[in-house]
Design an enzyme around this catalytic site. Structure first.
Site, PDB file in Angstrom:
ATOM      1  N   ASP A   1     -43.239  12.281  24.524  1.00  0.00           N
ATOM      2  CA  ASP A   1     -42.529  12.050  23.255  1.00  0.00           C
ATOM      3  C   ASP A   1     -43.439  12.305  22.057  1.00  0.00           C
ATOM      4  OD1 ASP A   1     -44.081   9.692  22.907  1.00  0.00           O
ATOM      5  OD2 ASP A   1     -42.642   8.575  24.115  1.00  0.00           O
TER       6      ASP A   1
ATOM      7  N   ARG B   1     -34.461   7.864  23.103  1.00  0.00           N
ATOM      8  CA  ARG B   1     -34.089   6.728  23.951  1.00  0.00           C
ATOM      9  C   ARG B   1     -32.987   5.942  23.238  1.00  0.00           C
ATOM     10  NH1 ARG B   1     -36.642   3.600  28.026  1.00  0.00           N
ATOM     11  NH2 ARG B   1     -38.688   4.531  27.669  1.00  0.00           N
TER      12      ARG B   1
ATOM     13  N   ASP C   1     -40.612 -24.960  41.371  1.00  0.00           N
ATOM     14  CA  ASP C   1     -39.752 -24.646  40.214  1.00  0.00           C
ATOM     15  C   ASP C   1     -40.314 -23.510  39.355  1.00  0.00           C
ATOM     16  OD1 ASP C   1     -41.908 -25.851  39.065  1.00  0.00           O
ATOM     17  OD2 ASP C   1     -40.789 -27.418  38.003  1.00  0.00           O
ATOM     18  N   GLY C   2     -41.445 -22.940  39.783  1.00  0.00           N
ATOM     19  CA  GLY C   2     -42.005 -21.796  39.053  1.00  0.00           C
ATOM     20  C   GLY C   2     -43.138 -22.153  38.103  1.00  0.00           C
ATOM     21  N   GLU C   3     -43.386 -23.445  37.891  1.00  0.00           N
ATOM     22  CA  GLU C   3     -44.490 -23.833  36.991  1.00  0.00           C
ATOM     23  C   GLU C   3     -45.836 -23.435  37.591  1.00  0.00           C
ATOM     24  OE1 GLU C   3     -44.535 -27.992  36.135  1.00  0.00           O
ATOM     25  OE2 GLU C   3     -42.557 -27.944  35.175  1.00  0.00           O
TER      26      GLU C   3
ATOM     27  N   LYS D   1     -38.345  13.253  22.767  1.00  0.00           N
ATOM     28  CA  LYS D   1     -37.583  12.333  23.624  1.00  0.00           C
ATOM     29  C   LYS D   1     -36.664  11.477  22.758  1.00  0.00           C
ATOM     30  CE  LYS D   1     -39.394   8.269  25.214  1.00  0.00           C
ATOM     31  NZ  LYS D   1     -40.396   7.426  25.897  1.00  0.00           N
TER      32      LYS D   1
ATOM     33  N   ASP E   1     -49.189   9.337  28.920  1.00  0.00           N
ATOM     34  CA  ASP E   1     -48.464   8.297  28.186  1.00  0.00           C
ATOM     35  C   ASP E   1     -49.318   7.036  28.167  1.00  0.00           C
ATOM     36  OD1 ASP E   1     -46.383   7.194  26.767  1.00  0.00           O
ATOM     37  OD2 ASP E   1     -44.843   7.784  28.210  1.00  0.00           O
TER      38      ASP E   1
ATOM     39  N   HIS F   1     -49.627  -0.555  23.016  1.00  0.00           N
ATOM     40  CA  HIS F   1     -48.517   0.379  22.766  1.00  0.00           C
ATOM     41  C   HIS F   1     -48.459   0.840  21.314  1.00  0.00           C
ATOM     42  CE1 HIS F   1     -44.735   2.380  23.111  1.00  0.00           C
ATOM     43  NE2 HIS F   1     -44.258   1.628  22.136  1.00  0.00           N
TER      44      HIS F   1
ATOM     45  N   GLN G   1     -42.340  -4.927  21.475  1.00  0.00           N
ATOM     46  CA  GLN G   1     -41.455  -5.698  20.582  1.00  0.00           C
ATOM     47  C   GLN G   1     -42.242  -6.091  19.336  1.00  0.00           C
ATOM     48  OE1 GLN G   1     -38.851  -8.612  22.350  1.00  0.00           O
ATOM     49  NE2 GLN G   1     -39.367  -7.884  24.388  1.00  0.00           N
TER      50      GLN G   1
HETATM   51  C1  R5P Z   1     -42.608   4.622  24.849  1.00  0.00           C
HETATM   52  O1  R5P Z   1     -42.687   4.808  23.647  1.00  0.00           O
HETATM   53  C2  R5P Z   1     -43.804   4.454  25.715  1.00  0.00           C
HETATM   54  O2  R5P Z   1     -44.907   5.146  25.228  1.00  0.00           O
HETATM   55  C3  R5P Z   1     -43.511   4.845  27.136  1.00  0.00           C
HETATM   56  O3  R5P Z   1     -43.151   6.220  27.146  1.00  0.00           O
HETATM   57  C4  R5P Z   1     -42.381   4.047  27.709  1.00  0.00           C
HETATM   58  O4  R5P Z   1     -42.518   2.699  27.386  1.00  0.00           O
HETATM   59  C5  R5P Z   1     -42.322   4.220  29.199  1.00  0.00           C
HETATM   60  O5  R5P Z   1     -41.246   3.492  29.678  1.00  0.00           O
HETATM   61  P1  R5P Z   1     -40.381   4.032  30.883  1.00  0.00           P
HETATM   62  O6  R5P Z   1     -41.329   4.334  31.995  1.00  0.00           O
HETATM   63  O7  R5P Z   1     -39.452   2.898  31.192  1.00  0.00           O
HETATM   64  O8  R5P Z   1     -39.658   5.249  30.397  1.00  0.00           O
END
Ligand code: R5P
Length: 294
Positions: free
Chosen positions: A170, A195, A40-42, A193, A221, A131, A98
């Protein structure tokens, strides 16, 4: 007291090799674990031996993100039974994107994860190139973000690049590109950039950059997930007649056919670290993590 007596490193399945390397660097005991996944994934996890001293749990939270998160929490909770000091080393911290409410009524899941790690008994959190530093603000325990940039730069210094230019896909990554370029002793630029927060679609809004023509490009990145950002940036740079393009990041998730699409967009090589093990993870971050532990 020798380091060996002071630490035990527990390697979760998502970070086994990296955890072993960290244990070797710390000259500490290494404890592996067995993972059984039920139909079941546990997840059912068992430590192979008993840990002693201060415990370092190493467990990245990459896909399957929620399963790996539960496994990391379970290991920290178990470790706490043996020690009052448990460091949770989460080299790749899933959910760090998030970290705030971008659109009304969104759940800030990073805040929940911070509460959970504290609740199960983590006394310190160590992450690599998270991030955003905002993500760490949700923790009410001590945290440390270490950078893999110096290690990645060491790799690039060994390549014979032609007039390299560091490019951030970005504006949010301009500090990272600046740092990378400074260590490489080369120039840098940042693209603009956009998004779409609902569809996730990426667009490069920058106009032409005179500096790009006939130069080797290092696109830098923090992470590559679907590859959308790198693909759009590479297409934009190729239109401006750059030379070879290299993509460098700390965390290469490379979801689905991301790698194929990135190569098709003209990227010659993808270089990432072992925060997420895989084909491109050739830069080792065990030394920077071990330094943050001592
Ligand atoms: C965004 O702000 C991050 O630094 C990455 O550029 C981003 O999360 C990369 O996601 P993806 O490869 O889906 O464009």
């Amino acid at each position: 007291m020798s380091l060996l007596a002071r630490f035990t490193v527990i390697g979760g399945l998502s970070s086994e090799q990296l955890a072993r390397k960290i244990a070797t660097r710390l000259r500490s005991k290494y404890v592996g674990c067995e993972l059984r996944v039920f139909p079941d994934g546990e997840s059912k996890i068992t430590l192979k031996t008993k840990p002693t001293g201060k415990i370092i749990v190493v467990h990245s939270v990459y896909p399957p993100v929620d399963s790996n998160l539960v496994r990391a929490l379970a290991l920290v909770s178990q470790a706490r039974k043996y020690s009052s000091q448990v460091y949770a080393v989460i080299p790749y911290m899933g959910y760090a994107r998030q970290d705030r409410e971008f659109l009304p009524r969104e759940v800030v899941t990073m805040s929940l994860i911070a509460k959970m790690l504290k609740a199960v008994g983590a006394t310190k959190i160590i992450v690599v190139d998270i991030h955003s530093m905002m993500a760490l603000k949700h923790f009410q325990i001590s945290t440390k973000n270490v950078s893999a940039i110096e290690e990645i730069v060491k790799y690039f210094k060994k390549l014979c690049l032609k007039d390299p230019l560091v490019v951030s896909p970005d504006m949010g990554g301009v500090g990272r590109a600046q740092n990378f370029a400074h260590l490489m002793k080369v120039e840098y630029i940042a693209l603009e950039k956009h998004r779409d927060r609902k569809t996730g679609e990426v667009m490069i809004k920058s106009s032409n950059h005179q500096k790009v023509r006939n130069r080797d490009i290092i696109l830098v990145d923090d992470m590559i997930s679907t590859g959308g950002s790198i693909v759009k940036a590479a297409e934009h740079l190729r239109k401006q007649k750059c030379r070879r393009i290299y993509a460098a990041c700390t965390h290469a998730l490379l979801i689905g056919d991301a790698e194929k699409r990135i190569r098709r967009a003209g990227v010659a090589r993808i270089i990432s670290t072992n925060t997420i093990p895989g084909k491109t993870s050739i830069v080792d971050v065990s030394a920077v993590i071990a330094r943050a532990i001592i």
